[in-house]
Design a protein around this motif. Sequence first.
Motif, short mmCIF file in Angstrom:
data_model
loop_
_atom_site.label_atom_id
_atom_site.label_comp_id
_atom_site.label_asym_id
_atom_site.label_seq_id
_atom_site.Cartn_x
_atom_site.Cartn_y
_atom_site.Cartn_z
N LEU A 1 0.83 -1.21 0.00
CA LEU A 1 0.00 0.00 0.00
C LEU A 1 0.86 1.26 0.00
CD1 LEU A 1 -2.97 0.92 0.11
CD2 LEU A 1 -2.80 0.91 2.59
N PHE B 1 0.89 2.78 -3.91
CA PHE B 1 -0.43 3.27 -3.50
C PHE B 1 -1.35 3.51 -4.69
CE2 PHE B 1 -3.41 6.73 -2.57
CZ PHE B 1 -4.10 6.16 -1.51
N THR B 2 -0.84 4.11 -5.76
CA THR B 2 -1.68 4.42 -6.92
C THR B 2 -2.25 3.14 -7.53
OG1 THR B 2 -0.40 6.42 -7.40
CG2 THR B 2 -1.78 5.54 -9.16
N VAL C 1 -13.33 1.17 2.76
CA VAL C 1 -14.03 2.27 2.06
C VAL C 1 -15.52 1.95 1.91
CG1 VAL C 1 -14.24 3.50 -0.13
CG2 VAL C 1 -11.98 3.10 0.86
N SER D 1 -8.28 -1.42 -6.32
CA SER D 1 -9.32 -1.48 -5.30
C SER D 1 -10.59 -0.76 -5.77
CB SER D 1 -8.83 -0.85 -4.00
OG SER D 1 -9.79 -0.94 -2.99
N LEU D 2 -10.41 0.37 -6.42
CA LEU D 2 -11.55 1.14 -6.92
C LEU D 2 -12.33 0.34 -7.96
CD1 LEU D 2 -13.10 3.85 -7.03
CD2 LEU D 2 -11.49 4.57 -8.81
N LEU E 1 -4.79 1.58 -5.16
CA LEU E 1 -6.02 2.38 -5.16
C LEU E 1 -6.85 2.13 -6.41
CD1 LEU E 1 -7.75 4.61 -3.85
CD2 LEU E 1 -6.35 6.29 -5.09
N LEU E 2 -6.20 2.11 -7.57
CA LEU E 2 -6.94 1.90 -8.82
C LEU E 2 -7.55 0.50 -8.86
CD1 LEU E 2 -4.55 3.55 -11.45
CD2 LEU E 2 -6.79 4.37 -10.71
N GLN F 1 -5.49 -4.38 -1.67
CA GLN F 1 -6.62 -3.71 -2.34
C GLN F 1 -7.95 -4.10 -1.72
OE1 GLN F 1 -9.14 -4.63 -4.63
NE2 GLN F 1 -8.76 -6.83 -4.92
N LEU G 1 -8.28 -2.21 1.70
CA LEU G 1 -8.62 -0.82 1.42
C LEU G 1 -10.05 -0.70 0.92
CD1 LEU G 1 -7.82 2.17 1.08
CD2 LEU G 1 -6.96 1.57 -1.21
N GLY G 2 -10.43 -1.54 -0.04
CA GLY G 2 -11.78 -1.47 -0.61
C GLY G 2 -12.85 -1.80 0.40
#
Length: 306
Positions: A65, A69-70, A199, A76-77, A73-74, A192, A195-196
């Motif tokens: 992470l 991170f990028t 969120v 996970s999004l 994040l992508l 991911q 994090l997901g």
Amino acid sequence: MSKPGLLRLNLLAIFACLLWSTSFVTSKHALDFQEPLNLAGLRFVLAGLIQIPLCGSLAAPIRMLRKEFTTVLLVSLFHTIFLYGTFFIGLNWVRGAEGAIMIGVGPLASALMAHLLMHDDKMQRRTLVSIVFGMVGVALISLATKPWSPVGLKEFFGLMLLLSGAVVSAIGNIVVAKRKGGLHPIALNSAQMLLGGIVLLLIALPFEGPPQMNQPASFFGALAWLSIISATAFAIWFHLLSKIKVSKLNLWKFLIPLSGAALSWLLLPDESPTLPSLIGMAFIIAGIVIGQVEGKRVKAKSTQTA
């Protein structure tokens, strides 16, 4: 790649898809006890935790992470927050079998996204034929919900949510594939999903309140199985994305609508096959199979010419 190596990769892909196909029946049961976004959040936090011992060290997801991170994040999004936020909300509005069939359009979306976003995975004529067949299947299933009626409109929107999730997930496949094995697949998956999941729980808080944990044992059994599916299938898939082209790998996902719909019809008491659903499924699967068969013929022809 040697034939034994390719066979092993294909068997792993089949195994992952069969695992995913069980999530429709399990999710429909779990949604009887938990709101959609809370269920998705709990599923992925638990799935991320399950994978930590397999990452090599307890700190591996945190390092992933921090350093990537990028990418985390992508992924996970696309693969968790949007895909499974829409998945659980949409599945709450549609029948399990129809949901499984709609997710079956994912391979077609992946082929299209790979053509647009990857220079070495361009669309061939057979891929275009597959997409046309798949879109006909989606249209048949969507119209069968009678979106012009109040009840049907809700189911239609549910199907569109599932379809949007499949398209966005295809973009997530591209993000992972572009790294070509540069990241540890289990550490990436664990990071991911953690994090997901967090969120999703935060998003659910103002709409659904905190998760309701005073539930029967059957709910926790379903939650555990959904988390195991995610922890196992996504780790396998991220590994395979570094070995096989996105468009070719995702063709195996035609197994998901077949198995998922069949399990829904067999195990959910209020579901049974309908003619539009069967015809729509046939169009989606026929399109993908046409791509596979023609691809083999082209390969055989090129080999003979050589």
